[in-house]
Design a protein around this motif. Structure first.
Motif, mmCIF file in Angstrom:
data_model
loop_
_atom_site.group_PDB
_atom_site.id
_atom_site.type_symbol
_atom_site.label_atom_id
_atom_site.label_comp_id
_atom_site.label_asym_id
_atom_site.label_seq_id
_atom_site.Cartn_x
_atom_site.Cartn_y
_atom_site.Cartn_z
ATOM 1 N N GLY A 265 42.500 -16.157 -30.462
ATOM 2 C CA GLY A 265 42.395 -17.614 -30.541
ATOM 3 C C GLY A 265 43.178 -18.162 -31.715
ATOM 4 O O GLY A 265 43.910 -19.158 -31.580
ATOM 5 N N PHE A 266 43.054 -17.520 -32.880
ATOM 6 C CA PHE A 266 43.818 -17.973 -34.037
ATOM 7 C C PHE A 266 45.310 -17.760 -33.814
ATOM 8 O O PHE A 266 46.147 -18.569 -34.262
ATOM 9 N N ALA A 267 45.692 -16.666 -33.126
ATOM 10 C CA ALA A 267 47.102 -16.415 -32.831
ATOM 11 C C ALA A 267 47.693 -17.545 -31.989
ATOM 12 O O ALA A 267 48.827 -17.981 -32.221
ATOM 13 N N LEU A 268 46.933 -18.034 -31.029
ATOM 14 C CA LEU A 268 47.421 -19.138 -30.201
ATOM 15 C C LEU A 268 47.556 -20.418 -31.019
ATOM 16 O O LEU A 268 48.497 -21.204 -30.820
ATOM 17 N N LEU A 269 46.620 -20.639 -31.939
ATOM 18 C CA LEU A 269 46.723 -21.788 -32.835
ATOM 19 C C LEU A 269 47.987 -21.699 -33.676
ATOM 20 O O LEU A 269 48.749 -22.677 -33.799
ATOM 21 N N TRP A 270 48.241 -20.521 -34.256
ATOM 22 C CA TRP A 270 49.427 -20.360 -35.090
ATOM 23 C C TRP A 270 50.696 -20.438 -34.246
ATOM 24 O O TRP A 270 51.714 -20.962 -34.716
ATOM 25 N N LEU A 271 50.644 -19.950 -33.025
ATOM 26 C CA LEU A 271 51.808 -20.048 -32.145
ATOM 27 C C LEU A 271 52.179 -21.501 -31.905
ATOM 28 O O LEU A 271 53.371 -21.868 -31.966
ATOM 29 N N ALA A 272 51.197 -22.345 -31.648
ATOM 30 C CA ALA A 272 51.469 -23.771 -31.442
ATOM 31 C C ALA A 272 52.058 -24.395 -32.705
ATOM 32 O O ALA A 272 53.013 -25.193 -32.643
ATOM 33 N N PHE A 273 51.511 -24.035 -33.860
ATOM 34 C CA PHE A 273 52.028 -24.550 -35.135
ATOM 35 C C PHE A 273 53.466 -24.099 -35.361
ATOM 36 O O PHE A 273 54.340 -24.894 -35.763
ATOM 37 N N ALA A 274 53.760 -22.832 -35.092
ATOM 38 C CA ALA A 274 55.103 -22.296 -35.305
ATOM 39 C C ALA A 274 56.107 -22.915 -34.342
ATOM 40 O O ALA A 274 57.252 -23.207 -34.726
ATOM 41 N N VAL A 275 55.698 -23.118 -33.095
ATOM 42 C CA VAL A 275 56.596 -23.742 -32.123
ATOM 43 C C VAL A 275 56.931 -25.166 -32.552
ATOM 44 O O VAL A 275 58.087 -25.610 -32.453
ATOM 45 N N ALA A 276 55.933 -25.901 -33.033
ATOM 46 C CA ALA A 276 56.177 -27.269 -33.496
ATOM 47 C C ALA A 276 57.172 -27.279 -34.658
ATOM 48 O O ALA A 276 58.074 -28.126 -34.719
ATOM 49 N N GLN A 277 57.019 -26.317 -35.587
ATOM 50 C CA GLN A 277 57.952 -26.226 -36.714
ATOM 51 C C GLN A 277 59.353 -25.839 -36.239
ATOM 52 O O GLN A 277 60.360 -26.324 -36.770
ATOM 53 N N LEU A 278 59.422 -24.992 -35.216
ATOM 54 C CA LEU A 278 60.714 -24.574 -34.689
ATOM 55 C C LEU A 278 61.440 -25.743 -34.019
ATOM 56 O O LEU A 278 62.655 -25.922 -34.203
ATOM 57 N N VAL A 279 60.707 -26.534 -33.257
ATOM 58 C CA VAL A 279 61.306 -27.710 -32.617
ATOM 59 C C VAL A 279 61.816 -28.676 -33.683
ATOM 60 O O VAL A 279 62.923 -29.232 -33.563
ATOM 61 N N ARG A 280 61.031 -28.876 -34.726
ATOM 62 C CA ARG A 280 61.449 -29.750 -35.823
ATOM 63 C C ARG A 280 62.743 -29.237 -36.459
ATOM 64 O O ARG A 280 63.664 -30.017 -36.732
ATOM 65 N N ALA A 281 62.807 -27.925 -36.690
ATOM 66 C CA ALA A 281 63.993 -27.363 -37.335
ATOM 67 C C ALA A 281 65.230 -27.487 -36.442
ATOM 68 O O ALA A 281 66.326 -27.774 -36.927
ATOM 69 N N ARG A 282 65.060 -27.272 -35.136
ATOM 70 C CA ARG A 282 66.192 -27.403 -34.222
ATOM 71 C C ARG A 282 66.722 -28.845 -34.210
ATOM 72 O O ARG A 282 67.930 -29.065 -34.163
ATOM 73 N N ARG A 283 65.823 -29.801 -34.252
ATOM 74 C CA ARG A 283 66.251 -31.199 -34.267
ATOM 75 C C ARG A 283 66.982 -31.548 -35.545
ATOM 76 O O ARG A 283 67.775 -32.501 -35.564
ATOM 77 N N ARG A 284 66.736 -30.798 -36.598
ATOM 78 C CA ARG A 284 67.405 -31.051 -37.872
ATOM 79 C C ARG A 284 68.641 -30.176 -38.075
ATOM 80 O O ARG A 284 69.170 -30.101 -39.176
ATOM 81 N N GLY A 285 69.056 -29.485 -37.014
ATOM 82 C CA GLY A 285 70.328 -28.757 -37.084
ATOM 83 C C GLY A 285 70.222 -27.279 -37.378
ATOM 84 O O GLY A 285 71.213 -26.683 -37.839
ATOM 85 N N MET A 286 69.091 -26.645 -37.148
ATOM 86 C CA MET A 286 68.971 -25.210 -37.385
ATOM 87 C C MET A 286 69.958 -24.446 -36.505
ATOM 88 O O MET A 286 69.986 -24.624 -35.290
#
Length: 373
Positions: A265-286
């Protein structure tokens, strides 16, 4: 042709390529409807990558010892030495889960025995040596904390998850029980070390903001100890009957569920958090970097962890979760592999050595005379 000079900047982080490819075959083998030929082919690819990388790293150590020593003393690179152990373990474990359909069980057991022994020894060495260097030689602050710090601590957990597969091939009695409880010991030391490190990583994110764009995929590394520990408890419980005395065998089966369900359950929570951070980084030119391989192995451990919970609980939801995570793993592997191939072909990932001084002076002279622009 890759020369020894071209390998000067070949660091231990390249072992993540082997890990990410090996877990693709191993995780596929535990799905409800595994595609054996595909998994076996992926395992062969990971084995070839491992052999090539071991040869390249041997050249690196023999020709560029100064750079190899620099990698140990560099706080950003040193934790990646845990990847070498995990690469050996992942390919060895894949030999039994996927490769045995090609090379036979006997050869798979022999290969896994060698790679498991070497990987476990190297993983334990990294789990001690890298934190020692971090304390005594590296100059670190809280702002320097990244999920990469987890890599040497997770290596023993990989041993804990993959070691039980070798238990049936040992003589009955103490040899089997020793290996199984040894894997439980590795589980404990890696888990407790990870629990000490995770608060530092969370504090760094809360107090200093998001990671640099290139490091954002490293957030997925937190999934590694979560998924791998769930896999480990399930694998130990599977082999416990007839190996450890009652009632501990049944207790290990209960522990696998009581531990694995909340951790997943915690892994799924962290996965959602990490995906959100990844999308943010891609939008900023990663842009692509080798850190993208951090999207593969940790997600793969969650696939095997979910599949373990599906076996122990009988719930279809965990089987569906394993299949969904495997689809995500396929996408991540394809993106990381494509970026790596492009980077190798362009020379961006393994830059050519700088020209010699005489050649450099000649080039500058030609440039000044207008012959070269």
């Amino acid at each position: 042709m890759v020369t020894a000079a071209r390998l000067r900047h070949l660091g231990p982080n390249w072992y993540a390529v082997v890990m990410g490819t090996a877990i693709l075959g191993s995780a596929g083998a535990v799905l409800p409807a595994p595609v054996r030929r595909l998994c076996a082919a992926l395992w062969v690819l990971s084995l070839l990558l491992l052999l090539a990388l071991l040869a390249a790293r041997a050249l690196h150590w023999s020709h560029h010892r100064d750079q190899a020593r620099h990698h140990l003393l560099d706080p950003a690179t040193a934790p990646f030495h845990g990847c070498a152990a995990m690469a050996l373990l992942a390919v060895g474990g894949g030999a039994l889960s996927a490769g045995r359909y090609l090379i036979g069980t006997r050869a798979a057991v022999a290969l896994d025995t060698v790679l498991f022994s070497a990987g476990t020894a190297l993983g334990l060495a990294a789990a001690v040596a890298v934190p020692y260097l971090m304390v005594t030689r590296h100059r670190l602050t809280l702002a320097d904390a990244t999920p990469v710090w987890l890599l040497p601590l997770v290596a023993p957990m990989v041993s804990a998850a993959l070691g039980p597969a070798l238990v049936p091939y040992l003589p009955p009695g103490q040899p089997r029980e020793t290996l199984l409880l040894g894997c439980l010991t590795l589980f404990g030391l890696s888990l407790l070390a990870t629990l000490l490190m995770l608060p530092l990583l969370l504090a760094r994110l809360l107090l200093h903001g998001p990671l640099p764009l290139a490091l954002t995929p490293a957030l997925f590394l937190v999934l590694g100890p979560l998924g791998q520990s769930t896999t480990a408890t399930g694998a130990i419980a599977d082999l416990a009957p007839g190996v450890v005395p009652a009632p501990y065998d049944r207790g290990l089966a209960v522990f696998a569920v009581l531990y694995g369900v909340p951790v997943m359950g915690f892994a799924l929570l962290w996965l959602a958090f990490a995906v959100a951070q990844l999308v943010r980084a891609r939008r900023r030119g990663m842009r692509f970097a080798l850190t993208w391989w951090g999207l593969t192995f940790p997600v793969g451990t969650c696939v095997t962890g979910a599949a373990s919970l599906a076996r122990h609980t009988g719930l279809d939801v965990y089987a569906a979760l394993a299949a969904g995570l495997y689809a995500l793993l396929l996408l991540a592997w394809a993106a990381a592999a494509a970026g790596t191939v492009r980077g190798l072909l362009s020379g961006a990932l393994l830059p050519a050595p700088p020209p010699a001084r005489g050649e450099l002076r000649a080039t500058r002279a030609r440039t000044r005379s207008g012959a070269v622009r």
